[in-house]
Write a protein that holds these residues in place. Structure first.
Motif, PDB file in Angstrom:
ATOM      1  N   ASN A  28      11.962  -8.219   1.725  1.00 46.81           N
ATOM      2  CA  ASN A  28      12.573  -7.849   1.954  1.00 46.81           C
ATOM      3  C   ASN A  28      11.797  -7.240   3.082  1.00 46.81           C
ATOM      4  O   ASN A  28      10.791  -6.549   3.158  1.00 46.81           O
ATOM      5  N   PHE A  82      -2.601  16.776   7.342  1.00 48.08           N
ATOM      6  CA  PHE A  82      -1.595  17.081   5.821  1.00 48.08           C
ATOM      7  C   PHE A  82      -0.790  16.065   7.058  1.00 48.08           C
ATOM      8  O   PHE A  82      -0.088  15.442   6.135  1.00 48.08           O
ATOM      9  N   TRP A 125       6.569   9.530   8.236  1.00 42.77           N
ATOM     10  CA  TRP A 125       6.666   7.981   8.367  1.00 42.77           C
ATOM     11  C   TRP A 125       8.344   7.631   8.969  1.00 42.77           C
ATOM     12  O   TRP A 125       8.484   7.004   9.523  1.00 42.77           O
ATOM     13  N   MET A 134      18.856   4.445   4.638  1.00 45.03           N
ATOM     14  CA  MET A 134      17.917   5.366   3.967  1.00 45.03           C
ATOM     15  C   MET A 134      18.924   6.705   3.189  1.00 45.03           C
ATOM     16  O   MET A 134      18.838   7.170   2.266  1.00 45.03           O
ATOM     17  N   HIS A 145       8.484   0.324   6.455  1.00 44.62           N
ATOM     18  CA  HIS A 145       7.562   1.101   5.777  1.00 44.62           C
ATOM     19  C   HIS A 145       6.273   1.478   5.668  1.00 44.62           C
ATOM     20  O   HIS A 145       5.697   2.169   6.244  1.00 44.62           O
ATOM     21  N   ALA A 199      17.478  11.490   2.357  1.00 47.15           N
ATOM     22  CA  ALA A 199      15.676  11.396   2.998  1.00 47.15           C
ATOM     23  C   ALA A 199      15.793  11.104   4.935  1.00 47.15           C
ATOM     24  O   ALA A 199      15.020  12.277   4.748  1.00 47.15           O
ATOM     25  N   PHE A 242       1.441  12.844   6.596  1.00 44.73           N
ATOM     26  CA  PHE A 242       1.989  11.885   6.579  1.00 44.73           C
ATOM     27  C   PHE A 242       3.110  11.906   5.770  1.00 44.73           C
ATOM     28  O   PHE A 242       3.042  10.913   5.071  1.00 44.73           O
ATOM     29  N   MET A 243       3.645  12.863   5.521  1.00 43.78           N
ATOM     30  CA  MET A 243       4.423  13.188   5.225  1.00 43.78           C
ATOM     31  C   MET A 243       6.341  13.367   6.019  1.00 43.78           C
ATOM     32  O   MET A 243       7.062  13.359   5.395  1.00 43.78           O
ATOM     33  N   PHE A 283      -7.539   6.716   5.408  1.00 45.45           N
ATOM     34  CA  PHE A 283      -6.165   7.226   4.489  1.00 45.45           C
ATOM     35  C   PHE A 283      -4.928   5.827   4.896  1.00 45.45           C
ATOM     36  O   PHE A 283      -3.810   5.541   4.212  1.00 45.45           O
ATOM     37  N   ILE A 328       3.965   3.821   7.766  1.00 48.09           N
ATOM     38  CA  ILE A 328       3.248   4.700   6.539  1.00 48.09           C
ATOM     39  C   ILE A 328       1.863   4.711   7.376  1.00 48.09           C
ATOM     40  O   ILE A 328       0.509   5.811   7.744  1.00 48.09           O
ATOM     41  N   ILE A 355      15.210  15.786   4.585  1.00 46.87           N
ATOM     42  CA  ILE A 355      13.756  16.086   4.404  1.00 46.87           C
ATOM     43  C   ILE A 355      13.496  15.433   5.347  1.00 46.87           C
ATOM     44  O   ILE A 355      11.956  15.885   6.090  1.00 46.87           O
ATOM     45  N   PHE A 356      13.089  14.203   5.899  1.00 44.71           N
ATOM     46  CA  PHE A 356      11.941  13.610   6.682  1.00 44.71           C
ATOM     47  C   PHE A 356      12.151  14.592   8.218  1.00 44.71           C
ATOM     48  O   PHE A 356      11.075  14.339   8.687  1.00 44.71           O
ATOM     49  N   ILE A 365      10.237  -3.230   3.746  1.00 46.05           N
ATOM     50  CA  ILE A 365       8.359  -3.400   3.176  1.00 46.05           C
ATOM     51  C   ILE A 365       7.451  -3.128   4.700  1.00 46.05           C
ATOM     52  O   ILE A 365       6.991  -2.052   4.865  1.00 46.05           O
ATOM     53  N   ALA A 380     -11.309  11.100   8.536  1.00 42.45           N
ATOM     54  CA  ALA A 380      -9.934  11.004   6.905  1.00 42.45           C
ATOM     55  C   ALA A 380      -8.569  10.276   7.509  1.00 42.45           C
ATOM     56  O   ALA A 380      -8.286  10.198   6.437  1.00 42.45           O
TER      57      ALA A 380
END
Lengths: 618, 110
Positions: free
Chosen positions: A232, A286, A292, A301, A238, A305, A289-290, A202, A242, A308-309, A235, A198
């Motif tokens: 940029n 799960f 990266w 950042m 990221h 940010a 994915f949160m 993704f 991800i 939180i990460f 990008i 899975a």
């Protein structure tokens, strides 16, 4: 068609096979080969860094070797070896005769293989990629020559293969479980494979998008990442992470699965806290994915940010901790046998926990400004990837070797391999934590004397040679075993719990003469505890439908391999565009053939199955 | 999946399946008509000069979401039994994608 008529030469057999057990062997050989290549590159890195001001590998060449070490080890060694274990075991563990799409399974392998070969062709065609395995756009867009193009195109081809493999295992596990094999009766390795697949589903699309942007920028005049043209470079970072962070869980979850099997088998106990293990596996998948952006704390950042990460990252330590305690409790009170796989499993716990602890240290964003781009980070990810994934792959190879090849690996040589590897691993990487804290930067090809880095680097290099010696002993073990190894029984270790130990070693082409009825977790153990010799069948003996072999997966992948060369040299060689188009035509043409040729497979008749089964039982 | 029976004989509950299929067909036609209508509305929203982009862009995105739902649930039969796992994976993917984009919009870039 009879068995005799199907006999063909060994090489043609493997080129055309769609049998998951043979594809597992192909993955093992190809992944093992790339593991040796990546290991050799690691040795070169360590030789260069053994003493200050060394000139063994200087500047650009060092960058190439370093980049290829990382890229090869992640994409072309660890990933295929994980797939080797999945292919060898998962269909049998769920009581199936093959994966859901045998043709796609072969296609996945050949795409991976040609992607890896393509990338390594760069060594002979003007230089390998040199922007690190992360290939950040600010570096890679400026890289001269074709190195980065090899990276971009090679990873795209092998990425298709991985995605195909992941989807195949998802469908297999959802649809092809034997009667009675509910989700909560699936062996832990099957669960890990399910969640990993899975994650592949993704996580690989963002990588594909990133690589296509990069390909456009480098080969077709695009400007997604060119700041001067309004793009940029961030990008890429990221998109890459991800994909990249789930990727490390794609590698480590199967490792957890392998160890879960090994702990239960050699403790002669049911896995402690099975349902919490399932829960932890899904939760890790799960949360993967949160988080990266924790690879990018120093990008700028901002504090919100980063905070939180950081918190999200630390949260992953909770399900991982659940797993560690469950393994310890599985061993507690168990009847433990210290076989080679079990020694890797026991050594894995402290090694991996150290990697986890430095992971939480790195997750503290403020502290990470100190660790970033230093050898501390190098030490951290080698502790989780070598101490977790490589230990698991070595353990799994020893554990399932008898099932894959029908012969036991030599235990004495196996334990020598283990001790050399275990000592070498800690010797190499433990000291790197301190080198990093003392300020040694990663990815730099040399250092000056008198900075206090000499001793640490020399110790690290010595450790690398221990690991090389361990690998050589393993190869000797493999050769000696294949020449005169002891034949393995079906239940090769005597304590098998899951379905793969109920079928012959190596299993017959059709795995199960009769699809088994699964009556609980550790299905084979339940039957043994009730004094039965084999599994309870869920169907009468009958003809078995099998898929035909096909060369098309090989040809489809070969076409993309040729096309990649054509498009890479499109602007500088007159033949470039033509070769690119011919390659694509080969691929599309063979896909067309696959669509129009009716292939119904063949049947192995009941009498042949009876004959084959008699040979095994006797 | 809707036509699964416990008997091996497909003629047993023919009448029931007829009725079921007719109902199914009605749903298909209704949603087909609705989807054509939604598409026309989308074209109108873009073509009509009185609407500003700030209205028409979110509006046609909303129509797109409705269309995807129709597509999945009526044309691809996700409303039927036996589609729990595809739903799980679709919604799981949507959730992961949403959280990622949401993180970009709130904490990473703006």
């Amino acid at each position: 068609m009879s068995t005799v008529a199907r006999k063909k030469s060994l090489i043609w057999d493997y080129l055309t096979t769609v049998d998951h057990k043979k594809i597992a062997i192909l993955y093992l050989i190809a992944g093992g080969f790339f593991f040796l290549v990546g290991g050799l590159e690691a040795l070169f890195i360590r030789i260069q860094l053994a003493k200050p001001n060394n000139d063994f590998l200087v500047g650009g060449l060092y960058n190439q070797v370093l980049t290829m070490h990382g890229t090869t080890m992640i994409f072309f060694a660890a990933m295929p070896l994980v797939f080797a274990m999945m292919n060898a075991v998962v269909p049998i563990q769920i009581g199936a005769r093959d994966v859901a799409f045998p043709f796609l399974n072969a296609l996945g392998f050949w795409l991976f293989f040609f992607g890896g070969v393509f990338l390594n062709c760069s060594w002979f065609l003007g230089g390998a990629p040199d922007a690190g395995w992360t290939s950040y756009a600010s570096l890679s867009l400026e890289s001269p020559g074709h190195g980065i193009d090899f990276y971009v195109l090679g990873l795209q081809i092998s990425g298709f293969g991985t995605l195909i493999g992941g989807i195949n295992f998802l469908v297999t596990i959802i649809n092809m479980r034997a009667p009675g094999m509910t989700y909560m009766r699936m062996p832990m390795f099957t669960w890990a494979t399910f969640v990993t697949s899975a994650l592949i589903l993704f996580a690989f699309p963002p990588l594909t998008v990133g690589l296509i942007f990069m390909m456009m920028d480098r080969l077709f005049g695009g400007n997604f990442y060119h700041p001067a043209a309004g793009g940029n470079t961030i990008i890429w970072e990221h998109l890459f992470w991800i994909f990249g962070h789930p990727e490390v869980y794609i590698l480590v979850l199967p490792a957890f699965g392998i160890f879960s099997e090994i702990f239960a088998t050699f403790s002669r106990k049911r896995l402690f806290g099975y349902s919490s293990m399932v829960f932890a596996t899904v939760l890790i998948g799960f949360l993967g994915f949160m988080v990266w952006a924790h690879h990018m704390f120093t990008v700028g950042m901002g504090p919100i940010a980063n905070a939180i990460f950081a918190v999200a990252t630390m949260a992953i330590a909770v399900p991982t901790g659940i797993k560690i305690f469950n393994w310890l409790f599985t061993m507690w009170g168990g009847n433990i046998r210290f076989t080679t796989p079990m020694m890797y499993a026991v050594a894995f716990i402290p090694s991996f926990v150290m990697g986890g602890v430095t992971g939480v240290m790195n997750a503290a964003a403020a502290a990470d400004y100190q660790y970033h781009d230093s050898y501390f980070v190098v030490a951290h990810f080698h502790y989780v990837i070598v101490g977790g994934v490589v230990f698991a792959l070595l353990a799994g190879a020893h554990y399932w070797w008898p099932k894959m090849f029908g012969k036991m690996l030599n235990e004495t040589l196996g334990k020598i391999t283990f001790w050399l590897f275990f000592i070498g691993f800690h010797l190499t990487f433990f000291i790197q934590h301190f080198l990093g804290l003392m300020g040694m930067p990663r990815r730099v090809f040399t250092y000056l004397p008198g900075q206090g880095f000499e001793t640490g680097n020399m110790i690290s290099t010595v450790g690398a040679f221990f690991m090389a010696a361990a690998t050589i002993v393993l190869l000797i073990n493999v050769i000696v075993t294949s020449v005169k190894g002891q034949k393995a029984e079906a239940d090769a270790w005597g304590d098998g719990r899951t379905l793969e130990w109920a079928v012959a070693s190596p299993p017959p082409e059709y795995n199960f003469a009769q699809t088994p009825l699964v009556r609980g977790l550790d299905a084979y153990w339940i039957e043994k505890m009730e004094g039965k010799k084999g599994l309870t069948p869920a169907e009468p003996l009958g003809d078995i439908h099998m898929p035909n072999s096909s060369i098309l997966p090989f040809v489809i992948s070969l076409g993309l391999f040729i096309a990649a060369f054509g498009f890479m040299y499109r602007t500088e060689a007159s033949w470039g565009l033509a070769v690119g188009i011919i390659g694509l035509l080969i691929t599309l043409g063979s896909m067309f053939l696959r669509s129009v040729i009716d292939d119904h497979g063949f049947h192995i008749h009941k009498e042949e199955v009876l004959e084959a089964e008699k040979g095994v039982k006797a | 999946m809707a036509n699964q029976t416990n008997t091996g004989n497909p003629h047993v509950d023919l009448a029931y399946r007829r009725k079921k299929n007719a109902e199914e067909m009605k749903h298909q036609v209704i949603s087909f008509v609705l989807m054509i209508a939604l598409t026309l509305i989308a074209f109108f929203a873009v073509g009509y000069n009185e609407f500003s982009h700030w209205f028409s862009v979110p509006f046609i995105l909303l129509l797109a979401i409705v269309q995807v739902a129709f597509q999945l649930y009526y044309f691809m039969h996700m409303s039927h039994k036996g589609h729990e796992l595809p739903s799980l994976f679709i919604y799981g993917g949507v959730l992961v994608a949403f959280v990622t984009v949401w993180a970009f919009m709130t904490v990473v870039w703006w």
